[in-house]
Design a protein around this motif. Structure first.
Motif, short mmCIF file in Angstrom:
data_model
loop_
_atom_site.label_atom_id
_atom_site.label_comp_id
_atom_site.label_asym_id
_atom_site.label_seq_id
_atom_site.Cartn_x
_atom_site.Cartn_y
_atom_site.Cartn_z
N ASN A 99 -25.73 13.69 5.51
CA ASN A 99 -24.44 12.94 4.91
C ASN A 99 -23.30 13.21 5.69
OD1 ASN A 99 -26.00 11.51 3.22
ND2 ASN A 99 -25.55 12.67 1.42
N LYS A 100 -23.23 14.89 6.08
CA LYS A 100 -22.08 15.38 6.61
C LYS A 100 -21.73 14.69 8.12
CE LYS A 100 -20.91 19.61 4.34
NZ LYS A 100 -21.23 21.19 4.45
N THR A 101 -23.02 14.64 8.76
CA THR A 101 -22.88 13.98 10.06
C THR A 101 -22.62 12.38 9.88
OG1 THR A 101 -24.67 15.49 10.78
CG2 THR A 101 -24.34 13.70 12.11
N GLU A 102 -23.11 11.82 8.96
CA GLU A 102 -22.90 10.19 9.00
C GLU A 102 -21.33 10.11 8.58
OE1 GLU A 102 -23.89 6.61 5.97
OE2 GLU A 102 -25.43 8.22 6.23
N LEU A 103 -20.61 11.12 7.56
CA LEU A 103 -19.32 11.04 7.28
C LEU A 103 -18.47 11.37 8.65
CD1 LEU A 103 -17.24 10.72 5.07
CD2 LEU A 103 -17.37 13.32 4.77
N ASN A 104 -18.80 12.23 9.17
CA ASN A 104 -18.08 12.61 10.56
C ASN A 104 -18.25 11.50 11.52
OD1 ASN A 104 -17.17 14.92 9.74
ND2 ASN A 104 -19.25 16.50 10.75
N GLN A 105 -19.30 10.73 11.64
CA GLN A 105 -19.34 9.79 12.37
C GLN A 105 -18.38 8.66 12.01
OE1 GLN A 105 -23.73 8.82 12.64
NE2 GLN A 105 -23.99 10.11 14.06
N LEU A 106 -18.47 8.32 10.66
CA LEU A 106 -17.69 7.23 9.97
C LEU A 106 -16.09 7.63 10.34
CD1 LEU A 106 -19.58 6.54 6.73
CD2 LEU A 106 -19.37 5.18 8.67
N ARG A 107 -15.77 9.04 10.13
CA ARG A 107 -14.58 9.43 10.29
C ARG A 107 -14.02 8.98 11.66
NH1 ARG A 107 -14.28 14.82 6.84
NH2 ARG A 107 -13.95 13.83 4.83
N ARG A 108 -14.79 9.36 12.82
CA ARG A 108 -14.73 9.16 14.17
C ARG A 108 -14.40 7.70 14.37
NH1 ARG A 108 -17.92 13.36 14.84
NH2 ARG A 108 -19.73 12.25 15.42
#
Length: 153
Positions: A99-108
């Motif tokens: 989820n953190k990785t996905e969140l970081n990707q979504l933020r980027r």
């Protein structure tokens, strides 16, 4: 005669002593019999207590075995729960990482989209300003032409 009398006295005294000794023997035999009976009763009570102790010892051993078995079962259940909790924790940590990785990707992606949007918006503003400038120039030219045609006619 005297000798006979003394012997008779001695015999009587010996008979009295024998009777006293016999009475004493009877008393001793009665005391011994009572003591033997008491010993016999004590032995019976001892045997009964021994059987009772053996029974209680077997019950205690059974209770100890049951307690050990229950402790082992409880320990196994606790270990199983702990393993399940560890597995769930690991799963949750993995999910959190994803989820953190996905969140970081979504933020980027959001940041990239915002930059593209800002760039596009700025480009559109520049083009609008250029278009308005061109429109003003054309309106000025049209005004100029109108004024020129008015002067000519």
């Amino acid at each position: 005669q005297e000798e006979k009398r003394q012997l008779t006295l001695k015999v009587e005294e010996l008979e009295r002593k024998q009777e006293a000794t016999s009475a004493q023997n009877i008393e001793f035999l009665q005391v011994i019999a009572k003591r033997e009976e008491s010993i016999h009763q004590c032995q019976l009570r001892l045997e009964e207590k021994s059987r009772e102790c053996s029974s209680l010892a077997r019950q205690l051993e059974t209770a100890i075995e049951d307690a050990k078995r229950q402790v082992e079962q409880t320990r196994e259940r606790a270990a199983s729960r702990e393993r399940a909790a560890q597995a769930k924790l690991l799963d949750l940590e993995t999910q959190l990482s994803r989820n953190k990785t996905e969140l970081n990707q979504l933020r980027r992606s959001k940041d990239d989209a915002e930059r593209r949007f800002e760039s596009r918006l700025q480009d559109l503003r520049d083009r609008l300003e250029q278009s308005e400038s061109t429109n003003r120039s054309m309106q000025s030219y049209v005004q100029f032409l109108k004024a020129s045609y008015d002067n000519v006619f």
